[in-house]
Design an enzyme around this catalytic site. Structure first.
Site, PDB file in Angstrom:
ATOM      1  N   ASN A  48       0.838  -1.202   0.000  1.00  0.00           N
ATOM      2  CA  ASN A  48       0.000   0.000   0.000  1.00  0.00           C
ATOM      3  C   ASN A  48       0.875   1.255   0.000  1.00  0.00           C
ATOM      4  O   ASN A  48       1.955   1.287   0.592  1.00  0.00           O
ATOM      5  CB  ASN A  48      -1.033   0.005   1.137  1.00  0.00           C
ATOM      6  CG  ASN A  48      -0.464  -0.217   2.524  1.00  0.00           C
ATOM      7  OD1 ASN A  48       0.572  -0.818   2.682  1.00  0.00           O
ATOM      8  ND2 ASN A  48      -1.169   0.285   3.515  1.00  0.00           N
ATOM      9  N   GLU A  61      -3.037  -4.515  -3.143  1.00  0.00           N
ATOM     10  CA  GLU A  61      -3.516  -5.402  -4.206  1.00  0.00           C
ATOM     11  C   GLU A  61      -3.519  -4.690  -5.553  1.00  0.00           C
ATOM     12  O   GLU A  61      -3.160  -5.269  -6.588  1.00  0.00           O
ATOM     13  CB  GLU A  61      -4.928  -5.904  -3.899  1.00  0.00           C
ATOM     14  CG  GLU A  61      -5.034  -6.784  -2.666  1.00  0.00           C
ATOM     15  CD  GLU A  61      -5.268  -6.001  -1.380  1.00  0.00           C
ATOM     16  OE1 GLU A  61      -4.816  -4.833  -1.284  1.00  0.00           O
ATOM     17  OE2 GLU A  61      -5.896  -6.562  -0.473  1.00  0.00           O
TER      18      GLU A  61
HETATM   19  N1  THU Z   1      -5.313  -1.599   2.465  1.00  0.00           N
HETATM   20  C1  THU Z   1      -4.723  -2.391   1.523  1.00  0.00           C
HETATM   21  O1  THU Z   1      -3.625  -2.123   1.049  1.00  0.00           O
HETATM   22  N2  THU Z   1      -5.397  -3.486   1.121  1.00  0.00           N
HETATM   23  C2  THU Z   1      -6.612  -3.881   1.601  1.00  0.00           C
HETATM   24  O2  THU Z   1      -7.174  -4.851   1.124  1.00  0.00           O
HETATM   25  C3  THU Z   1      -7.224  -3.138   2.700  1.00  0.00           C
HETATM   26  C4  THU Z   1      -6.606  -1.838   3.035  1.00  0.00           C
HETATM   27  C5  THU Z   1      -4.584  -0.414   2.914  1.00  0.00           C
HETATM   28  C6  THU Z   1      -5.190   0.888   2.470  1.00  0.00           C
HETATM   29  C7  THU Z   1      -4.630   1.834   3.514  1.00  0.00           C
HETATM   30  O3  THU Z   1      -3.334   2.234   3.111  1.00  0.00           O
HETATM   31  C8  THU Z   1      -4.505   0.974   4.756  1.00  0.00           C
HETATM   32  O4  THU Z   1      -4.558  -0.365   4.312  1.00  0.00           O
HETATM   33  C9  THU Z   1      -5.604   1.203   5.779  1.00  0.00           C
HETATM   34  O5  THU Z   1      -6.857   1.087   5.205  1.00  0.00           O
END
Ligand code: THU
Length: 138
Positions: A48, A61
């Protein structure tokens, strides 16, 4: 249940965990790594990437999906998501839709840094995706 992707799981877990270490998550402190298994056996990872303008942040993802597509991959059999949460977390709704674009026959495996694991099929997580055929059904 045994699955064709099982032999790839150790490498997928390793890549997802390594990607999680690269996460840029200064706002949520919620680090996520994702590793996609392409149909040819290649593994493509993402983490992320948050932003001071919060909605501009991107999930692990979809970062993995973008990296995979730019590397020429469009068919995937599995995605492993790794977090430090207490329980395995499924992909968010936007990521479910983004993954569905490239096929519904995707196994989604979520692991925690402590070793818990959960598995779903993408269809189970997103039973009614918006598909390219609907876009052209006017
Ligand atoms: N996040 C992801 O990278 N993937 C997910 O499936 C759920 C949430 C990240 C987005 C944000 O940077 C952090 O997790 C908190 O929501």
């Amino acid at each position: 249940m045994a699955s064709a992707i099982d032999p790839h799981l150790p490498a997928l877990r390793t890549r997802a965990a390594a990607a999680m270490e690269q996460a840029y998550a200064p706002y949520s402190q919620f680090r996520v790594g994702a590793a996609l298994l392409a149909s040819d056996g290649a593994i493509i990872a993402g983490c992320n990437v948050e932003n001071a303008s919060y909605p501009a942040g991107t999930c692990a993802e979809r970062v993995a999906l973008g990296a995979a597509v730019v590397a020429g991959h469009r068919r995937f059999t599995a995605v492993v998501v790794c977090t430090e949460a207490g329980e395995p977390t499924p992909p968010c709704g936007i990521c479910r839709q983004a993954l569905a674009e490239f096929g519904l026959a995707l196994e989604v495996i979520s692991v925690t840094a402590k070793g818990s694991e959960a598995r779903w099929s993408l269809v189970e997580l997103l039973p009614h995706p918006f598909t390219p055929s609907q876009l052209h059904s006017r």
